[in-house]
Design an enzyme around this catalytic site. Structure first.
Site, PDB file in Angstrom:
ATOM      1  N   ARG A 135     -48.386  20.375  -0.835  1.00 11.49           N
ATOM      2  CA  ARG A 135     -47.844  20.415   0.758  1.00 11.49           C
ATOM      3  C   ARG A 135     -46.902  21.384   0.563  1.00 11.49           C
ATOM      4  NH1 ARG A 135     -43.438  17.620   3.328  1.00 11.49           N
ATOM      5  NH2 ARG A 135     -43.786  17.539   5.538  1.00 11.49           N
TER       6      ARG A 135
ATOM      7  N   ASN B   4     -41.777  19.150   9.936  1.00 14.49           N
ATOM      8  CA  ASN B   4     -41.375  18.089   8.939  1.00 14.49           C
ATOM      9  C   ASN B   4     -40.130  17.362   9.681  1.00 14.49           C
ATOM     10  OD1 ASN B   4     -40.858  17.231   6.023  1.00 14.49           O
ATOM     11  ND2 ASN B   4     -38.898  17.969   6.529  1.00 14.49           N
ATOM     12  N   GLU B   5     -40.342  15.993   9.365  1.00 13.30           N
ATOM     13  CA  GLU B   5     -39.546  15.054   9.839  1.00 13.30           C
ATOM     14  C   GLU B   5     -38.741  15.299  11.224  1.00 13.30           C
ATOM     15  OE1 GLU B   5     -36.869  14.547   6.500  1.00 13.30           O
ATOM     16  OE2 GLU B   5     -38.299  13.878   5.200  1.00 13.30           O
TER      17      GLU B   5
ATOM     18  N   HIS C 122     -42.593   9.227   5.353  1.00 15.59           N
ATOM     19  CA  HIS C 122     -41.692   9.738   4.182  1.00 15.59           C
ATOM     20  C   HIS C 122     -41.025   8.299   3.812  1.00 15.59           C
ATOM     21  CE1 HIS C 122     -41.797  14.009   5.478  1.00 15.59           C
ATOM     22  NE2 HIS C 122     -42.998  13.673   5.256  1.00 15.59           N
TER      23      HIS C 122
ATOM     24  N   TYR D 260     -38.281   6.762   1.462  1.00 22.38           N
ATOM     25  CA  TYR D 260     -37.096   6.886   0.481  1.00 22.38           C
ATOM     26  C   TYR D 260     -36.322   5.572   0.455  1.00 22.38           C
ATOM     27  CZ  TYR D 260     -38.176  11.691   0.270  1.00 22.38           C
ATOM     28  OH  TYR D 260     -38.782  13.167   0.062  1.00 22.38           O
TER      29      TYR D 260
ATOM     30  N   GLU E 213     -44.210  12.234   1.646  1.00 26.08           N
ATOM     31  CA  GLU E 213     -43.014  12.555   0.805  1.00 26.08           C
ATOM     32  C   GLU E 213     -42.610  10.978   0.339  1.00 26.08           C
ATOM     33  OE1 GLU E 213     -39.657  14.551   1.954  1.00 26.08           O
ATOM     34  OE2 GLU E 213     -40.815  16.260   3.044  1.00 26.08           O
TER      35      GLU E 213
ATOM     36  N   TRP F  98     -42.213  14.365  -3.524  1.00 26.98           N
ATOM     37  CA  TRP F  98     -40.968  15.473  -3.460  1.00 26.98           C
ATOM     38  C   TRP F  98     -40.310  15.589  -4.580  1.00 26.98           C
ATOM     39  CZ3 TRP F  98     -40.228  18.736   0.783  1.00 26.98           C
ATOM     40  CH2 TRP F  98     -39.216  19.492   0.413  1.00 26.98           C
TER      41      TRP F  98
END
Length: 336
Positions: free
Chosen positions: A86, A163-164, A230, A232, A259, A288
């Site tokens: 990516r 992105n995001e 994503h 996290y 991610e 990531w």
């Protein structure tokens, strides 16, 4: 990824039960006849190559927009077993624009290294909360400006619109804005699989993408949209990981982990559960990131100074550990 990701853990815990009820979507079904699939496309909730083979992404994120001299990293990532990279691009709103010639060079490098490339515009990161971020509509305009460099590369390229695309403010507009951006790309002539990121700095703690995914998917006249979460600090338990990914699989909707990391300022993501669950469900994951993170999140570098011979602890775990890239990645059959 952005070092300004905001905490959503408390809110996520508070809405977890509600989200299970909120997701009441059914598997994607055929409406009007769709055009013949071109290149990578979605079939029955799965990403499939034009050869008919299921394609499960395994790879890393690479920050090209900030390190344009490091395009050789694609070969290094490939050598460690990845089938996908990516690549961070810039529309020119927050960082120097990735030019059409640079886009063409990235595509060529991806193909030379037998990689599928997910290309993403990073300038949308945290829109609504991050003052410098731009809208998905602005990102879509950039994509239209580089269509000539991407046309005909549907076998090799996935277009990740932005992105995001929302932080934790104004994210209620995610569904409408995402549908409009998809529509703009399709009207311009894009036949590529389109990837869309979740709001809330990509982590969807509010359940917005989860609740509206079917509506967004149905808005794409080609049916070739895939969702990206994503993971996290919000995904710090195996249960949270399994619940989120499983809900999309159960609904027949395509998803991957676009991610994730082994640590983050907003909490301690369960990277083992993320990788194990993705493998169990045959879903893609993209970690990531290869190298070049800012000092506050430098622990997310997989290699030291872009050197493939100096993998960090995270890099070793990601590429060579259980359910890692080396163990689970299969090259796209289009290259055979």
């Amino acid at each position: 990824m952005n070092s300004r990701k905001r905490l959503g853990v408390v809110a996520a815990a508070g809405v977890a039960g509600a989200l299970a009820v909120a997701l009441a979507v059914q598997p994607a079904t055929a409406g009007e006849p769709e055009a013949e699939a071109v290149g990578l496309h979605i079939e029955d909730g799965r990403l499939v190559e034009s050869t008919g083979n299921d394609f499960v992404m395994r790879g890393a994120n690479h920050a090209h927009a900030w390190y344009t001299s490091q395009l050789g990293s694609l070969a290094d990532i490939k050598a460690l077993g990845a089938n996908t990279v990516r690549v961070v691009l810039s529309s020119g709103h927050q960082w120097e624009q990735t030019t059409p010639d640079q886009v063409a060079q990235i595509v060529s490098e991806c193909k030379a290294n037998r990689l599928i490339c997910v290309l993403e515009v990073h300038d949308t990161t945290g829109y609504g909360e991050q003052s410098a971020a731009v809208s998905l509509d602005a990102a879509a305009d950039y994509w239209v400006s580089v269509l000539d460099q991407l046309r005909g590369e549907e076998d090799h390229i996935i277009v990740n619109i932005g992105n995001e695309p929302f932080g934790n403010t104004g994210y209620e507009a995610w569904s409408a804005d995402t549908q409009a951006a998809i529509g703009k790309l399709r009207s311009a002539g894009f036949e590529h699989t389109i990837m869309v990121d979740a709001p809330n700095w990509g982590q969807d703690w509010s359940g917005t993408m989860r609740a509206d995914a079917q509506e967004v998917y149905d808005s794409d006249p080609t049916g070739n949209t895939i969702f990206s979460i994503h993971m996290y600090g919000v995904y710090n338990t195996a249960a949270a990981v399994q619940d989120y990914l499983g809900s999309f699989v159960d609904a027949g909707l395509p998803i991957l982990v676009g991610e994730f990391g082994h640590n983050h300022s907003d909490g301690d993501p369960d990277e083992d559960a993320i990788m194990a669950t993705a493998e169990e469900l045959d879903l893609g994951y993209l970690g990531w990131s290869w190298s070049g993170n800012s000092s506050d999140v430098g622990y997310l570098d997989m290699s030291v100074n872009f050197d493939p011979n100096q993998l960090t602890e995270w890099g070793e775990r990601f590429f060579n550990g259980p359910n890692g890239v080396a163990e689970t990645s299969e090259e796209a059959t289009i290259y055979n």
